[in-house]
Design an enzyme around this catalytic site. Structure first.
Site, PDB file in Angstrom:
ATOM      1  N   ASN A 134       0.919  -1.107  -0.018  1.00  0.00           N
ATOM      2  CA  ASN A 134       0.009   0.058   0.028  1.00  0.00           C
ATOM      3  C   ASN A 134       0.951   1.088  -0.222  1.00  0.00           C
ATOM      4  O   ASN A 134       1.356   1.843   1.025  1.00  0.00           O
ATOM      5  CB  ASN A 134      -0.721  -0.100   1.344  1.00  0.00           C
ATOM      6  CG  ASN A 134      -1.882   1.072   1.301  1.00  0.00           C
ATOM      7  OD1 ASN A 134      -1.617   1.999   0.358  1.00  0.00           O
ATOM      8  ND2 ASN A 134      -2.237   1.296   2.525  1.00  0.00           N
ATOM      9  N   TRP A 135       1.062   1.962  -0.964  1.00  0.00           N
ATOM     10  CA  TRP A 135       1.869   3.027  -1.342  1.00  0.00           C
ATOM     11  C   TRP A 135       1.286   4.151  -0.733  1.00  0.00           C
ATOM     12  O   TRP A 135       2.058   5.260  -0.434  1.00  0.00           O
ATOM     13  CB  TRP A 135       2.254   3.239  -2.911  1.00  0.00           C
ATOM     14  CG  TRP A 135       2.829   2.281  -3.322  1.00  0.00           C
ATOM     15  CD1 TRP A 135       3.312   0.978  -2.913  1.00  0.00           C
ATOM     16  CD2 TRP A 135       3.298   2.118  -4.823  1.00  0.00           C
ATOM     17  NE1 TRP A 135       3.897   0.251  -4.016  1.00  0.00           N
ATOM     18  CE2 TRP A 135       4.096   1.001  -5.332  1.00  0.00           C
ATOM     19  CE3 TRP A 135       3.273   3.114  -5.899  1.00  0.00           C
ATOM     20  CZ2 TRP A 135       4.333   0.547  -6.440  1.00  0.00           C
ATOM     21  CZ3 TRP A 135       3.792   2.982  -7.076  1.00  0.00           C
ATOM     22  CH2 TRP A 135       4.599   1.485  -7.361  1.00  0.00           C
ATOM     23  N   LYS A 136       0.169   4.181  -0.243  1.00  0.00           N
ATOM     24  CA  LYS A 136      -0.650   5.274   0.515  1.00  0.00           C
ATOM     25  C   LYS A 136      -0.240   6.587  -0.491  1.00  0.00           C
ATOM     26  O   LYS A 136      -0.184   6.355  -1.777  1.00  0.00           O
ATOM     27  CB  LYS A 136      -0.215   5.518   1.885  1.00  0.00           C
ATOM     28  CG  LYS A 136      -0.130   4.278   2.582  1.00  0.00           C
ATOM     29  CD  LYS A 136      -0.025   4.399   4.155  1.00  0.00           C
ATOM     30  CE  LYS A 136      -0.057   3.106   4.777  1.00  0.00           C
ATOM     31  NZ  LYS A 136       0.087   3.221   6.331  1.00  0.00           N
ATOM     32  N   HIS A 166      -9.506   1.030   4.940  1.00  0.00           N
ATOM     33  CA  HIS A 166      -8.255   1.237   5.790  1.00  0.00           C
ATOM     34  C   HIS A 166      -8.137   2.147   7.020  1.00  0.00           C
ATOM     35  O   HIS A 166      -8.805   3.025   7.044  1.00  0.00           O
ATOM     36  CB  HIS A 166      -7.065   1.774   4.874  1.00  0.00           C
ATOM     37  CG  HIS A 166      -5.637   1.799   5.240  1.00  0.00           C
ATOM     38  ND1 HIS A 166      -5.241   2.499   6.361  1.00  0.00           N
ATOM     39  CD2 HIS A 166      -4.500   0.927   5.180  1.00  0.00           C
ATOM     40  CE1 HIS A 166      -4.351   2.277   6.729  1.00  0.00           C
ATOM     41  NE2 HIS A 166      -3.513   1.282   6.001  1.00  0.00           N
ATOM     42  N   GLU A 189      -6.734   4.766   7.968  1.00  0.00           N
ATOM     43  CA  GLU A 189      -6.510   5.744   7.704  1.00  0.00           C
ATOM     44  C   GLU A 189      -7.705   6.490   7.179  1.00  0.00           C
ATOM     45  O   GLU A 189      -7.877   7.815   7.216  1.00  0.00           O
ATOM     46  CB  GLU A 189      -5.325   6.153   6.689  1.00  0.00           C
ATOM     47  CG  GLU A 189      -4.006   5.817   7.669  1.00  0.00           C
ATOM     48  CD  GLU A 189      -2.800   5.114   6.891  1.00  0.00           C
ATOM     49  OE1 GLU A 189      -2.906   5.279   5.758  1.00  0.00           O
ATOM     50  OE2 GLU A 189      -1.828   4.812   7.513  1.00  0.00           O
ATOM     51  N   GLU A 241      -4.932  -5.094  10.612  1.00  0.00           N
ATOM     52  CA  GLU A 241      -3.988  -4.034  10.733  1.00  0.00           C
ATOM     53  C   GLU A 241      -4.196  -3.333  12.253  1.00  0.00           C
ATOM     54  O   GLU A 241      -4.980  -2.531  12.243  1.00  0.00           O
ATOM     55  CB  GLU A 241      -3.942  -2.987   9.634  1.00  0.00           C
ATOM     56  CG  GLU A 241      -3.596  -3.696   8.489  1.00  0.00           C
ATOM     57  CD  GLU A 241      -2.995  -2.338   7.258  1.00  0.00           C
ATOM     58  OE1 GLU A 241      -2.078  -2.750   6.751  1.00  0.00           O
ATOM     59  OE2 GLU A 241      -3.580  -1.467   7.135  1.00  0.00           O
ATOM     60  N   GLY A 255       2.997   2.145  10.705  1.00  0.00           N
ATOM     61  CA  GLY A 255       4.021   3.283  10.471  1.00  0.00           C
ATOM     62  C   GLY A 255       4.701   3.713  11.825  1.00  0.00           C
ATOM     63  O   GLY A 255       5.409   4.669  11.968  1.00  0.00           O
ATOM     64  N   SER A 304       4.018  -2.224  10.325  1.00  0.00           N
ATOM     65  CA  SER A 304       5.323  -2.219  10.416  1.00  0.00           C
ATOM     66  C   SER A 304       5.908  -3.677  10.020  1.00  0.00           C
ATOM     67  O   SER A 304       6.998  -4.110  10.643  1.00  0.00           O
ATOM     68  CB  SER A 304       6.051  -1.673  11.762  1.00  0.00           C
ATOM     69  OG  SER A 304       5.441  -0.580  12.162  1.00  0.00           O
TER      70      SER A 304
HETATM   71  P1  13P Z   1       3.402   0.455   7.716  1.00  0.00           P
HETATM   72  O1  13P Z   1       4.003  -0.916   6.946  1.00  0.00           O
HETATM   73  O2  13P Z   1       4.057   1.614   7.033  1.00  0.00           O
HETATM   74  O3  13P Z   1       3.394   0.155   9.138  1.00  0.00           O
HETATM   75  O4  13P Z   1       1.931   0.893   7.012  1.00  0.00           O
HETATM   76  C1  13P Z   1       0.818  -0.313   7.171  1.00  0.00           C
HETATM   77  C2  13P Z   1      -0.214  -0.075   6.294  1.00  0.00           C
HETATM   78  O5  13P Z   1      -1.138   0.685   6.946  1.00  0.00           O
HETATM   79  C3  13P Z   1      -0.597  -1.051   5.107  1.00  0.00           C
HETATM   80  O6  13P Z   1      -1.885  -0.697   4.745  1.00  0.00           O
END
Ligand code: 13P
Length: 251
Positions: A11-13, A99, A101, A169, A175, A213
């Site tokens: 997931n590149w966000k 997600h 976020e 997650e 993160g 992470s």
């Molecule tokens: P990180 O791997 O940066 O912790 O992010 C996880 C994530 O939210 C994947 O969707």
């Protein structure tokens, strides 16, 4: 062996411009081509601006492409939104929905996420439905109850092992460099599996990803946990070596 093929999803966000996105996608396509037959699926979910060029860059390589969100409608007056049909048109086979976020930043409810997943299914996309508790919820001993309630609200009728993937997650692990322990992951994934077995005829075959992470140096341990059928990776999906290093944990 579970019989479930692992899925390593990036997931590149909100990261990447044309040049580095295409370079990343091309690098992964080369790795996958060079590896021959592998026991996992590799997926990248770039930001919307990069879906077309990334899909072009990975054509024929076996790397799949996904969106990071979708609208519930096919088209219409919804400024800024992207429909599931547009994602398939651009070359996507998957879309992430719910997600944390988006649950936080856009106040997305379980009901909306279920509707998005249903719309994704109708367009022929695999929906990756995300669930996970916050730090406060975990500290209050509510992790399992929160995840169970998110599953109950976010999985639409018509979900099957073919069109649905669940991603666990924990919000506090995203993160932050904090990873859930294998025991914590095992406990929640077992709970999710039990829920899926009750809810869906094909519940035994649904893939359950862990995210939060995941790095090359913890991937082997995490991917070995029962009922962990792959990873949803944020930060470490932005470098070919790191993301391929995580995928290599499944070799
Ligand atoms: P990180 O791997 O940066 O912790 O992010 C996880 C994530 O939210 C994947 O969707």
């Amino acid at each position: 062996m579970s019989g479930r093929r692992k899925l390593i999803a990036g997931n590149w966000k909100m990261n990447g411009r044309h040049e580095d996105g295409v370079a990343l996608a091309t690098g992964l396509a080369e790795k996958l081509r060079g590896a021959g037959t592998v026991p996992f699926d590799l997926l990248v979910c770039p930001p919307a601006t990069l879906i077309w060029p990334v899909a072009a860059a990975v054509t024929g390589s076996g790397v799949a492409v996904g969106g990071q969100d979708c609208h519930v409608k096919t088209s219409g007056a919804h400024t800024g939104d992207i429909s599931p049909a547009m994602l398939t048109d651009a070359g996507c086979a998957y879309v992430i929905v719910g997600h944390s976020e988006r649950r936080q930043d856009h106040k997305e409810s379980d009901a909306l996420i279920a509707a998005k997943a249903a719309a994704a299914h109708a367009a022929g996309l695999v929906a990756i439905i995300c669930v996970g508790e916050t730090k406060e919820q975990r500290q209050a001993g509510q992790a399992g109850a929160v995840v169970a309630s998110q599953l109950a609200g976010s999985i639409p009728a018509g979900a099957t092992a073919t069109n649905t993937v669940i991603a666990y997650e924990p919000v506090w692990a995203i993160g932050t460099g904090l990873t859930a322990t294998p025991a914590d992951v095992a406990e929640i994934h077992a709970l999710i599996r039990a829920d899926l077995l009750k809810r869906l005829d094909s519940g035994a075959a649904v893939r359950i990803l862990y995210g939060g992470s995941v790095k090359p140096d913890n991937a082997v341990e995490l991917m070995a946990v029962p009922d962990v059928d792959g990873a949803l990776v944020g930060g470490a999906s932005l470098k070919v070596a790191d993301f391929w290093g995580i995928a290599s944990a499944c070799l």
